[in-house]
Structures are given as C-alpha cells and as structure tokens.
Design a protein around this motif. Structure first.
Motif, mmCIF file in Angstrom:
data_model
loop_
_atom_site.group_PDB
_atom_site.id
_atom_site.type_symbol
_atom_site.label_atom_id
_atom_site.label_comp_id
_atom_site.label_asym_id
_atom_site.label_seq_id
_atom_site.Cartn_x
_atom_site.Cartn_y
_atom_site.Cartn_z
ATOM 1 N N MET A 44 24.806 31.462 47.134
ATOM 2 C CA MET A 44 26.178 31.344 47.596
ATOM 3 C C MET A 44 26.239 31.798 49.057
ATOM 4 O O MET A 44 25.563 32.725 49.464
ATOM 5 C CB MET A 44 27.064 32.201 46.698
ATOM 6 N N ASN A 45 27.059 31.159 49.826
ATOM 7 C CA ASN A 45 27.186 31.438 51.255
ATOM 8 C C ASN A 45 28.292 32.472 51.498
ATOM 9 O O ASN A 45 29.427 32.270 51.111
ATOM 10 C CB ASN A 45 27.509 30.128 51.975
ATOM 11 N N PHE A 46 27.929 33.558 52.161
ATOM 12 C CA PHE A 46 28.888 34.631 52.451
ATOM 13 C C PHE A 46 29.180 34.701 53.954
ATOM 14 O O PHE A 46 29.585 35.741 54.449
ATOM 15 C CB PHE A 46 28.338 35.968 51.950
ATOM 16 N N GLU A 47 28.959 33.584 54.655
ATOM 17 C CA GLU A 47 29.106 33.533 56.104
ATOM 18 C C GLU A 47 30.521 33.831 56.590
ATOM 19 O O GLU A 47 30.707 34.512 57.580
ATOM 20 C CB GLU A 47 28.706 32.131 56.591
ATOM 21 N N ASN A 48 31.515 33.305 55.934
ATOM 22 C CA ASN A 48 32.905 33.452 56.370
ATOM 23 C C ASN A 48 33.619 34.599 55.665
ATOM 24 O O ASN A 48 34.825 34.552 55.440
ATOM 25 C CB ASN A 48 33.673 32.147 56.137
ATOM 26 N N ILE A 49 32.852 35.630 55.333
ATOM 27 C CA ILE A 49 33.412 36.790 54.649
ATOM 28 C C ILE A 49 33.034 38.043 55.420
ATOM 29 O O ILE A 49 31.893 38.209 55.827
ATOM 30 C CB ILE A 49 32.899 36.884 53.197
ATOM 31 N N SER A 50 34.008 38.896 55.610
ATOM 32 C CA SER A 50 33.803 40.177 56.289
ATOM 33 C C SER A 50 34.055 41.295 55.279
ATOM 34 O O SER A 50 34.966 41.198 54.451
ATOM 35 C CB SER A 50 34.775 40.280 57.461
ATOM 36 N N PHE A 51 33.255 42.349 55.360
ATOM 37 C CA PHE A 51 33.371 43.477 54.431
ATOM 38 C C PHE A 51 33.647 44.761 55.203
ATOM 39 O O PHE A 51 33.171 44.932 56.324
ATOM 40 C CB PHE A 51 32.067 43.656 53.642
ATOM 41 N N LYS A 52 34.393 45.666 54.575
ATOM 42 C CA LYS A 52 34.599 46.980 55.182
ATOM 43 C C LYS A 52 34.730 48.024 54.085
ATOM 44 O O LYS A 52 35.216 47.752 52.987
ATOM 45 C CB LYS A 52 35.822 47.003 56.095
ATOM 46 N N LEU A 53 34.268 49.227 54.424
ATOM 47 C CA LEU A 53 34.437 50.361 53.532
ATOM 48 C C LEU A 53 35.784 50.988 53.843
ATOM 49 O O LEU A 53 36.127 51.215 54.999
ATOM 50 C CB LEU A 53 33.314 51.379 53.756
ATOM 51 N N THR A 54 36.559 51.231 52.820
ATOM 52 C CA THR A 54 37.890 51.801 52.995
ATOM 53 C C THR A 54 38.153 52.752 51.830
ATOM 54 O O THR A 54 37.228 53.159 51.144
ATOM 55 C CB THR A 54 38.947 50.667 53.111
ATOM 56 N N SER A 55 39.395 53.099 51.625
ATOM 57 C CA SER A 55 39.759 53.941 50.489
ATOM 58 C C SER A 55 41.061 53.427 49.885
ATOM 59 O O SER A 55 41.818 52.704 50.529
ATOM 60 C CB SER A 55 39.898 55.407 50.904
ATOM 61 N N TYR A 56 41.292 53.825 48.654
ATOM 62 C CA TYR A 56 42.494 53.448 47.928
ATOM 63 C C TYR A 56 43.709 54.042 48.637
ATOM 64 O O TYR A 56 43.745 55.240 48.920
ATOM 65 C CB TYR A 56 42.365 53.968 46.499
ATOM 66 N N PHE A 57 44.694 53.207 48.932
ATOM 67 C CA PHE A 57 45.826 53.665 49.740
ATOM 68 C C PHE A 57 46.675 54.742 49.058
ATOM 69 O O PHE A 57 47.369 55.489 49.732
ATOM 70 C CB PHE A 57 46.701 52.481 50.181
ATOM 71 N N MET A 58 46.602 54.842 47.733
ATOM 72 C CA MET A 58 47.390 55.869 47.035
ATOM 73 C C MET A 58 46.612 57.160 46.803
ATOM 74 O O MET A 58 47.200 58.158 46.416
ATOM 75 C CB MET A 58 47.923 55.310 45.715
ATOM 76 N N VAL A 88 37.100 35.539 42.535
ATOM 77 C CA VAL A 88 38.135 35.323 43.550
ATOM 78 C C VAL A 88 37.594 34.274 44.515
ATOM 79 O O VAL A 88 36.474 34.423 45.031
ATOM 80 C CB VAL A 88 38.459 36.629 44.311
ATOM 81 N N ASN A 89 38.338 33.217 44.720
ATOM 82 C CA ASN A 89 37.926 32.128 45.616
ATOM 83 C C ASN A 89 36.534 31.604 45.253
ATOM 84 O O ASN A 89 35.717 31.294 46.130
ATOM 85 C CB ASN A 89 37.953 32.582 47.083
ATOM 86 N N ASN A 90 36.267 31.488 43.976
ATOM 87 C CA ASN A 90 34.990 31.000 43.446
ATOM 88 C C ASN A 90 33.808 31.921 43.717
ATOM 89 O O ASN A 90 32.663 31.511 43.612
ATOM 90 C CB ASN A 90 34.675 29.581 43.946
ATOM 91 N N TYR A 91 34.066 33.167 44.075
ATOM 92 C CA TYR A 91 33.020 34.174 44.248
ATOM 93 C C TYR A 91 33.141 35.193 43.125
ATOM 94 O O TYR A 91 34.238 35.707 42.867
ATOM 95 C CB TYR A 91 33.173 34.922 45.575
ATOM 96 N N ASN A 92 32.033 35.514 42.488
ATOM 97 C CA ASN A 92 32.017 36.570 41.498
ATOM 98 C C ASN A 92 32.226 37.897 42.224
ATOM 99 O O ASN A 92 31.538 38.186 43.204
ATOM 100 C CB ASN A 92 30.685 36.559 40.746
ATOM 101 N N VAL A 93 33.180 38.699 41.781
ATOM 102 C CA VAL A 93 33.531 39.935 42.479
ATOM 103 C C VAL A 93 32.367 40.928 42.467
ATOM 104 O O VAL A 93 32.133 41.617 43.458
ATOM 105 C CB VAL A 93 34.821 40.553 41.901
ATOM 106 N N LYS A 94 31.610 40.994 41.382
ATOM 107 C CA LYS A 94 30.449 41.894 41.366
ATOM 108 C C LYS A 94 29.433 41.484 42.435
ATOM 109 O O LYS A 94 28.848 42.342 43.099
ATOM 110 C CB LYS A 94 29.814 41.951 39.983
ATOM 111 N N ASN A 95 29.230 40.177 42.620
ATOM 112 C CA ASN A 95 28.328 39.719 43.687
ATOM 113 C C ASN A 95 28.871 40.096 45.060
ATOM 114 O O ASN A 95 28.100 40.465 45.953
ATOM 115 C CB ASN A 95 28.099 38.205 43.601
#
Length: 102
Positions: A1-15, A80-87
């Motif tokens: 699967m192509n992850f080219e147009n996806i950006s990732f960031k580490l964040t925290s739960y807003f609550m 989500v958007n044809n991507y497995n969330v665990k992947n």
C-alpha cells in the motif's frame, strides 16, 4: 500500500495530555472539515477522532492510545480511506522512530 500522501505526527489526547495519540493527515483530501468520531467495537480505551469534509471524506484522524489499539483483536479490520488503521499505526511508528508508546 502506498503511504506517500499521508503525514504522521505524535500528539496527545486533547482531553488528557498524558495519553499518547498518533495524528494521520491524508494530504490529498482537502476542504472545510467537521469533527467526528469513529465508533469502535468492544470496551477498549482507544478512540479515533476524525476531521471529514461535508462529502464524508476523512482528511485527518487521531488515534488515541495507539498501543492499546494495536493490542485489541476486535480492531484488526478497522479501515479509514481504505487503509487498515493498525497498518497506519505501524507505519507511523516507523516514520516517527517510535519503539513503543505507553
């Protein structure tokens, strides 16, 4: 699967900023968005918050407590958007040089 147009960031739960989260930005989906949540099966602590367009296209997700998400077999087939969330989480860990989130 192509992850080219996806950006990732580490964040925290807003609550609760002590709970880690992974932000996933689908860069090819743009436009005004609204906040939402994907209902997950089971009683785990993980959550997925979304930003989606009025057409229902999801442009951003925030996976709250991704380590719990990875360990929950009830969440193996969430997409989500044809991507497995665990992947997506595994790719995020690699790209962000994360060994483990607690």
């Amino acid at each position: 699967m192509n992850f080219e147009n996806i950006s990732f960031k580490l964040t925290s739960y807003f609550m609760d900023e002590t709970i880690p989260a992974i932000g996933v930005d689908f860069l090819d989906i743009t436009g005004k968005t609204r906040f939402g949540e994907i209902e997950l099966p089971g009683n785990g602590v993980s959550m997925i918050y979304t930003d989606s367009t009025k057409e229902g296209k999801i442009s951003y997700i925030e996976i709250v407590d991704p380590a719990d998400f990875l360990n929950d077999p009830l969440l193996d087939n969430i997409e989500v958007n044809n991507y497995n969330v665990k992947n997506l989480i595994i790719v995020a860990y690699r790209r962000l040089n994360i060994e483990q989130l607690t």
